[in-house]
Every structure is written in C-alpha cells, then in structure tokens.
Design a protein around this motif. Structure first.
Motif, PDB file in Angstrom:
ATOM      1  N   LEU A 196     -10.646  -2.455   0.198  1.00 29.16           N
ATOM      2  CA  LEU A 196      -9.700  -1.590   0.895  1.00 29.16           C
ATOM      3  C   LEU A 196      -8.917  -0.727  -0.084  1.00 29.16           C
ATOM      4  CD1 LEU A 196      -8.385  -4.135   3.565  1.00 29.16           C
ATOM      5  CD2 LEU A 196      -9.908  -2.191   3.959  1.00 29.16           C
ATOM      6  N   ALA A 197      -8.523  -1.308  -1.196  1.00 34.41           N
ATOM      7  CA  ALA A 197      -7.802  -0.536  -2.205  1.00 34.41           C
ATOM      8  C   ALA A 197      -8.696   0.554  -2.783  1.00 34.41           C
ATOM      9  CB  ALA A 197      -7.306  -1.468  -3.315  1.00 34.41           C
ATOM     10  N   ALA A 198      -9.952   0.203  -3.081  1.00 34.23           N
ATOM     11  CA  ALA A 198     -10.889   1.188  -3.624  1.00 34.23           C
ATOM     12  C   ALA A 198     -11.144   2.311  -2.632  1.00 34.23           C
ATOM     13  CB  ALA A 198     -12.207   0.500  -4.004  1.00 34.23           C
ATOM     14  N   ALA A 199     -11.160   1.977  -1.337  1.00 32.59           N
ATOM     15  CA  ALA A 199     -11.403   2.989  -0.313  1.00 32.59           C
ATOM     16  C   ALA A 199     -10.301   4.041  -0.284  1.00 32.59           C
ATOM     17  CB  ALA A 199     -11.534   2.336   1.055  1.00 32.59           C
ATOM     18  N   ASP A 200      -9.091   3.652  -0.714  1.00 36.84           N
ATOM     19  CA  ASP A 200      -7.975   4.606  -0.750  1.00 36.84           C
ATOM     20  C   ASP A 200      -7.703   5.091  -2.169  1.00 36.84           C
ATOM     21  OD1 ASP A 200      -6.163   6.151   0.581  1.00 36.84           O
ATOM     22  OD2 ASP A 200      -4.570   4.662   0.592  1.00 36.84           O
ATOM     23  N   GLY A 201      -8.622   4.820  -3.097  1.00 35.90           N
ATOM     24  CA  GLY A 201      -8.482   5.323  -4.458  1.00 35.90           C
ATOM     25  C   GLY A 201      -7.371   4.672  -5.253  1.00 35.90           C
ATOM     26  N   LYS A 202      -7.067   3.428  -4.953  1.00 34.51           N
ATOM     27  CA  LYS A 202      -5.959   2.749  -5.644  1.00 34.51           C
ATOM     28  C   LYS A 202      -6.478   1.614  -6.526  1.00 34.51           C
ATOM     29  CE  LYS A 202      -2.900   3.464  -1.645  1.00 34.51           C
ATOM     30  NZ  LYS A 202      -2.170   4.606  -2.212  1.00 34.51           N
ATOM     31  N   LYS A 203      -5.718   1.309  -7.547  1.00 37.19           N
ATOM     32  CA  LYS A 203      -5.977   0.125  -8.358  1.00 37.19           C
ATOM     33  C   LYS A 203      -5.420  -1.080  -7.613  1.00 37.19           C
ATOM     34  CE  LYS A 203      -5.587   2.623 -12.741  1.00 37.19           C
ATOM     35  NZ  LYS A 203      -4.857   2.713 -14.040  1.00 37.19           N
ATOM     36  N   ILE A 204      -5.895  -2.255  -7.964  1.00 35.10           N
ATOM     37  CA  ILE A 204      -5.392  -3.457  -7.323  1.00 35.10           C
ATOM     38  C   ILE A 204      -5.078  -4.512  -8.375  1.00 35.10           C
ATOM     39  CG2 ILE A 204      -7.697  -4.417  -6.933  1.00 35.10           C
ATOM     40  CD1 ILE A 204      -6.596  -5.635  -4.313  1.00 35.10           C
ATOM     41  N   ARG A 205      -3.992  -5.224  -8.149  1.00 31.47           N
ATOM     42  CA  ARG A 205      -3.595  -6.302  -9.070  1.00 31.47           C
ATOM     43  C   ARG A 205      -3.272  -7.534  -8.243  1.00 31.47           C
ATOM     44  NH1 ARG A 205       1.552  -7.587 -11.010  1.00 31.47           N
ATOM     45  NH2 ARG A 205       2.341  -5.533 -10.336  1.00 31.47           N
ATOM     46  N   ILE A 206      -4.028  -8.601  -8.473  1.00 28.24           N
ATOM     47  CA  ILE A 206      -3.774  -9.868  -7.790  1.00 28.24           C
ATOM     48  C   ILE A 206      -3.028 -10.776  -8.761  1.00 28.24           C
ATOM     49  CG2 ILE A 206      -4.808 -11.871  -6.671  1.00 28.24           C
ATOM     50  CD1 ILE A 206      -7.139 -10.148  -5.855  1.00 28.24           C
ATOM     51  N   GLU A 207      -1.798 -11.117  -8.421  1.00 22.62           N
ATOM     52  CA  GLU A 207      -0.984 -11.937  -9.315  1.00 22.62           C
ATOM     53  C   GLU A 207      -1.581 -13.337  -9.476  1.00 22.62           C
ATOM     54  OE1 GLU A 207       2.986 -11.877  -7.787  1.00 22.62           O
ATOM     55  OE2 GLU A 207       3.356  -9.803  -8.481  1.00 22.62           O
ATOM     56  N   ALA A 231       0.898 -11.868   0.493  1.00 27.72           N
ATOM     57  CA  ALA A 231       1.684 -10.669   0.764  1.00 27.72           C
ATOM     58  C   ALA A 231       1.044  -9.523  -0.018  1.00 27.72           C
ATOM     59  CB  ALA A 231       3.133 -10.860   0.338  1.00 27.72           C
ATOM     60  N   VAL A 232       1.111  -8.315   0.536  1.00 27.29           N
ATOM     61  CA  VAL A 232       0.529  -7.166  -0.134  1.00 27.29           C
ATOM     62  C   VAL A 232       1.524  -6.022  -0.163  1.00 27.29           C
ATOM     63  CG1 VAL A 232      -0.531  -6.310   2.009  1.00 27.29           C
ATOM     64  CG2 VAL A 232      -1.469  -5.626  -0.190  1.00 27.29           C
ATOM     65  N   GLN A 233       1.645  -5.395  -1.318  1.00 31.18           N
ATOM     66  CA  GLN A 233       2.467  -4.196  -1.481  1.00 31.18           C
ATOM     67  C   GLN A 233       1.532  -3.013  -1.674  1.00 31.18           C
ATOM     68  OE1 GLN A 233       4.826  -5.574  -4.871  1.00 31.18           O
ATOM     69  NE2 GLN A 233       6.643  -5.678  -3.544  1.00 31.18           N
ATOM     70  N   TRP A 234       1.550  -2.076  -0.723  1.00 36.71           N
ATOM     71  CA  TRP A 234       0.643  -0.936  -0.725  1.00 36.71           C
ATOM     72  C   TRP A 234       1.343   0.252  -1.365  1.00 36.71           C
ATOM     73  CZ3 TRP A 234      -4.365  -1.443   0.676  1.00 36.71           C
ATOM     74  CH2 TRP A 234      -5.135  -0.285   0.849  1.00 36.71           C
ATOM     75  N   GLY A 235       1.309   0.339  -2.682  1.00 31.25           N
ATOM     76  CA  GLY A 235       1.993   1.404  -3.390  1.00 31.25           C
ATOM     77  C   GLY A 235       1.205   2.697  -3.424  1.00 31.25           C
ATOM     78  N   ASP A 236       1.816   3.737  -4.002  1.00 31.04           N
ATOM     79  CA  ASP A 236       1.141   5.031  -4.091  1.00 31.04           C
ATOM     80  C   ASP A 236      -0.054   5.000  -5.030  1.00 31.04           C
ATOM     81  OD1 ASP A 236       2.911   6.159  -2.324  1.00 31.04           O
ATOM     82  OD2 ASP A 236       4.257   6.888  -3.894  1.00 31.04           O
ATOM     83  N   ASP A 237       0.039   4.211  -6.094  1.00 29.70           N
ATOM     84  CA  ASP A 237      -1.028   4.158  -7.090  1.00 29.70           C
ATOM     85  C   ASP A 237      -1.685   2.791  -7.200  1.00 29.70           C
ATOM     86  OD1 ASP A 237      -0.484   6.830  -7.919  1.00 29.70           O
ATOM     87  OD2 ASP A 237       1.237   6.069  -9.047  1.00 29.70           O
ATOM     88  N   GLU A 238      -0.987   1.752  -6.775  1.00 28.73           N
ATOM     89  CA  GLU A 238      -1.481   0.400  -7.002  1.00 28.73           C
ATOM     90  C   GLU A 238      -1.179  -0.497  -5.812  1.00 28.73           C
ATOM     91  OE1 GLU A 238      -1.387  -2.591 -10.797  1.00 28.73           O
ATOM     92  OE2 GLU A 238       0.567  -2.009  -9.957  1.00 28.73           O
ATOM     93  N   VAL A 239      -2.105  -1.397  -5.544  1.00 31.51           N
ATOM     94  CA  VAL A 239      -1.912  -2.431  -4.530  1.00 31.51           C
ATOM     95  C   VAL A 239      -1.665  -3.752  -5.251  1.00 31.51           C
ATOM     96  CG1 VAL A 239      -2.992  -3.703  -2.646  1.00 31.51           C
ATOM     97  CG2 VAL A 239      -3.380  -1.245  -2.857  1.00 31.51           C
ATOM     98  N   VAL A 240      -0.564  -4.403  -4.906  1.00 32.71           N
ATOM     99  CA  VAL A 240      -0.209  -5.661  -5.558  1.00 32.71           C
ATOM    100  C   VAL A 240      -0.288  -6.789  -4.537  1.00 32.71           C
ATOM    101  CG1 VAL A 240       1.551  -6.950  -6.809  1.00 32.71           C
ATOM    102  CG2 VAL A 240       1.310  -4.472  -7.165  1.00 32.71           C
ATOM    103  N   VAL A 241      -1.070  -7.822  -4.857  1.00 27.07           N
ATOM    104  CA  VAL A 241      -1.229  -8.981  -3.990  1.00 27.07           C
ATOM    105  C   VAL A 241      -0.491 -10.154  -4.608  1.00 27.07           C
ATOM    106  CG1 VAL A 241      -2.872 -10.522  -2.859  1.00 27.07           C
ATOM    107  CG2 VAL A 241      -3.487  -8.126  -3.275  1.00 27.07           C
ATOM    108  N   SER A 242       0.355 -10.759  -3.816  1.00 25.97           N
ATOM    109  CA  SER A 242       1.184 -11.843  -4.353  1.00 25.97           C
ATOM    110  C   SER A 242       1.308 -12.967  -3.336  1.00 25.97           C
ATOM    111  CB  SER A 242       2.573 -11.317  -4.708  1.00 25.97           C
ATOM    112  OG  SER A 242       3.218 -10.792  -3.554  1.00 25.97           O
TER     113      SER A 242
END
Length: 425
Positions: A367-378, A412-423
């Motif tokens: 999903l993150a790749a589909a919106d052109g974002k990086k993803i970080r899983i804590e 929980a997921v934070q859908w930022g402008d450049d990055e998606v953070v999963v925590s």
C-alpha cells in the motif's frame, strides 16, 4: 504453499470481413494500460490469474455503445499452453497491461488483443492467428451475419465440437448487456424441445477447460476455435455448414477415424504466407514510442498519421512490438506522477482490496509503494506485522486500507507525506 490472492482495481453497423477486427482493435485494450492494480499471489494458476486481472479491470469499465470497439473481457489461450502452470507475483500500482505482459513473457508467451478477447500463446501461434484474423480473413455469408457478436460460456469437459456448435448457434448478444448463452443450458433446452443439438464431429475430440467468450464477433470466435488446430476458414464459408444437427444418441460422440475437413475449412499449411496488415493506434504521446519500437524490426513497417490515428502497416510480430510501446506510453501519460510522494490522483483514488491469509506487514508495504511512499516498521511492531489477516475492503483510499490492515493486526499506522510508519499502539 498457501494460496493468497489480493487485488486492487481503480474505479475508475457496417459489414466487416469475416473475423477481421476493426482497424482500431488495439484501442479496445487501452483500458488495460490505464488501470493500475496491486496484486500479490502465491502459486496461482496462470489461467486463473490472467482472468482475475482482466475481471478487475473490466469491472470498472463503462459498457460500450454500438459504435465502440468491444472491450477485452475474455482470454483465449493456445491449447498447447498449460493453463494450470503455477505462478507467483507481487506488484504495486502497476498498469494491468504491464502485469499481463510480465506474466506472459515470464512463461515465454506472446499476447495480442482482438475486439473482446485477449489471445495468449506461443509466439508463432499468436502471430499466425492474429495475421489470419486481421490480415486476410475470408468473408462469410449466410444466416450468421459477420458483424454479430455473441457471448457464450462452457464448463470443464466441453469438447471442441460442442463449443464450435454453440458459437455457430448462439443468439446474437448485445455488447452492452452481454447476455450469456451457457452450453449446458443450451443442450438441456435442445433435449427438452427435441430439436436436437448441433455438432462438429470432424474436429479432434479435444477436452477443454471451462471458459467464456463475451462480446466477441461470431466469425472471430469460430476462427479462434479453428486456430487451436492450425485451421482457418475459407473465403465465402457459411458458418452453419461447419456443423450438423442430430437427435441421435450418437450426437457429439467422437469419430473413430478423423473425417475429411469441411469444404469451408483448410489447414494453415495450405494458406499463402501471412502478409503485413494495417491496424490503427491512437495518435498522441505513444507515436514516438511506436516509431522507435519499429525502427529496428524486420521486415520494415509503414507508419502514417491520419487525424487522431496512427496507422501501422506491419506483420503480426511487429504489431506486438508496437502494442507494448503503445501501452507503456498510455500508462505513463495516464498517471505521469505515479510513484511520486504526495501524488494527488493516487490519494484520491478508491480501491477494492481482498486479502486471504496475508501477512499484514507485506500488505502495508504494498500500500505504501502504491502511493510512492517509504515505509518503516518499528522494531516493537515487527512481530505483530507478521500476523496473517483476512480482509474484504470496498471503495477505500490507500490510507483507509492501511488503517484497516494495521488495526486487524493490532498495529497503528501513521500515513505521512513521505513515509508510512508502523508501530505498536
């Protein structure tokens, strides 16, 4: 291996020569290049996956009017290709046309769109089939008019004889409604009325898997059946002469010896060499790409711009090169910012997402790749991200889907402008 299938689909009366597609036939498949899908499968059969991709695209298409080319709703596969070949694939927001090209090329196969149907098979078989249909097909006569379209369906175990008879006898289908004639129902009706069913027992007794042809010209459908045995219609053939009607118990039984071919059918080996034939592509952004794709191909192709169309005179093999260039250009133009962070069209789009036994982390990455974002899983969320989930989401944005997936895994997921953070919440 577990089987998982998930897809995202963006919601977005002239007589012709027999089986000859309109010159604009590649345009009928342009929706495949415009629609972007996310797909993840493990050990899925090739035939099922191709059909799934096609269905996900056609579900969002507007029914055509009578003046438009028939959309691609069916797949016709070379019978010498095993449709049960297992394939695995994961893509994110990729044009459906590219997904289909990747799948077929990976298996060493070629494809080409005809009105209503995508032809898939060995290179030489696809090229010959398309050339015979588009480049030098005979004109048929008789009760079955050339421009009629039909929609038919058959079950696994259907024979080539039964299918050809169904195609010849099926009532005309309106391309906008595509009322389907089912083989089993057709045979049951014939038995009840004692009218007898038609058969083409001169064909080899070949058993075929289930399938359908939706909104395909009748003569094209007949020619596709014949092409499976390297056969073609002769000029002036009456389609009803290819079948015979009987009420005997022997109806549809295979012949012990192969009879002679009907006078209206001949082997490919007796036909003259296939020649170059014209097809129209939409002129525009794809024009330079098409010219470039044909520049080094032999024999040389002719390219001419006429109004809104680019008329290409080429062999079937060269048309396949032009088609790939055309599709790629359409896909790039349809979403020029695809893959860029903060792309408004991707965020605004809504999707369907169906998940079966899929790791939440893998889905969130897609999903993150589909919106052109990086993803970080804590680190604290890594274990929970491996949880396998089932989901059936409808008309959701990418962000909404990510939130549903995360919640299902206790994340929980934070859908930022450049990055998606999963925590971990």
């Amino acid at each position: 291996m577990p089987v998982f299938a998930a897809y995202l689909a963006m919601f977005a009366a002239t007589e012709h020569a027999a089986a000859q597609p309109p010159l604009t036939s590649p345009s009928a498949a342009d929706a495949l290049a415009r629609a972007r899908i996310t797909l993840s499968v493990e050990e899925q059969t090739l035939g099922t996956l191709l059909d799934q991709v096609l269905r996900s695209v056609s579900a969002g298409e507007t029914p055509p009017d009578e003046n438009q080319a028939a959309p691609i709703r069916s797949i016709w596969m070379d019978r010498r290709v095993d449709p049960t070949t297992k394939v695995s694939m994961t893509v994110a927001a990729q044009p459906a046309a590219q997904v289909i090209l990747d799948l077929t090329q990976r298996e060493g196969l070629a494809l080409f769109p005809l009105p209503g149907v995508l032809v898939v098979g060995r290179d030489e078989w696809v090229d010959t089939t398309v050339a015979r249909l588009a480049g030098g097909s005979p004109r048929t006569t008789g009760k079955t008019r050339d421009a009629e379209t039909i929609s038919v369906r058959w079950p696994t175990g259907c024979t080539a004889s039964e299918l050809l008879a169904l195609i010849v006898s099926a009532p005309k289908s309106n391309t906008r409604t595509s009322k389907i004639t089912d083989l089993v129902s057709w045979q049951e009706t014939a038995a009840k009325t004692r009218s007898g069913t038609s058969h083409a027992n001169w064909l080899p007794h070949d058993i075929w898997p289930a399938g359908s042809l939706i909104g395909v010209e009748r003569t094209t459908a007949v020619s596709l059946v014949l092409a499976q045995f390297d056969l073609a219609l002769k000029r002036g053939t009456r389609l009803e002469t290819l079948v015979s009607k009987t009420t005997d118990d022997a109806a549809g039984q295979p012949n012990k010896q192969m009879p002679d071919l009907p006078t209206g059918v001949q082997p490919w080996t007796e036909l003259p060499s296939a020649r170059a034939f014209p097809l129209n592509y939409r002129a525009g952004d794809s024009t330079p790409a098409i010219r470039q794709s044909l520049a080094d191909q032999k024999p040389r192709s002719s390219v001419r711009v006429t109004g809104e169309h680019l008329t290409v005179l080429a062999t079937a093999a060269n048309h396949r090169h032009a088609l790939v260039a055309h599709w790629n250009a359409i896909a790039d133009n349809a979403n020029p910012n695809a893959g860029n962070p903060g792309n408004p069209p991707a965020k605004a789009a809504v999707f369907d997402l169906k998940l079966i036994n899929k790791a939440a982390g893998d889905v969130l990455r897609q999903l993150a790749a589909a919106d052109g974002k990086k993803i970080r899983i804590e680190e604290a969320a890594e274990l929970a991200s491996e949880k396998r989930i089932n989901l059936d989401g409808t008309k959701k944005t990418l962000r909404q889907l990510a939130e549903i997936v995360a919640e299902s895994a206790g994340l929980a997921v934070q859908w930022g402008d450049d990055e998606v953070v999963v925590s971990k919440p």
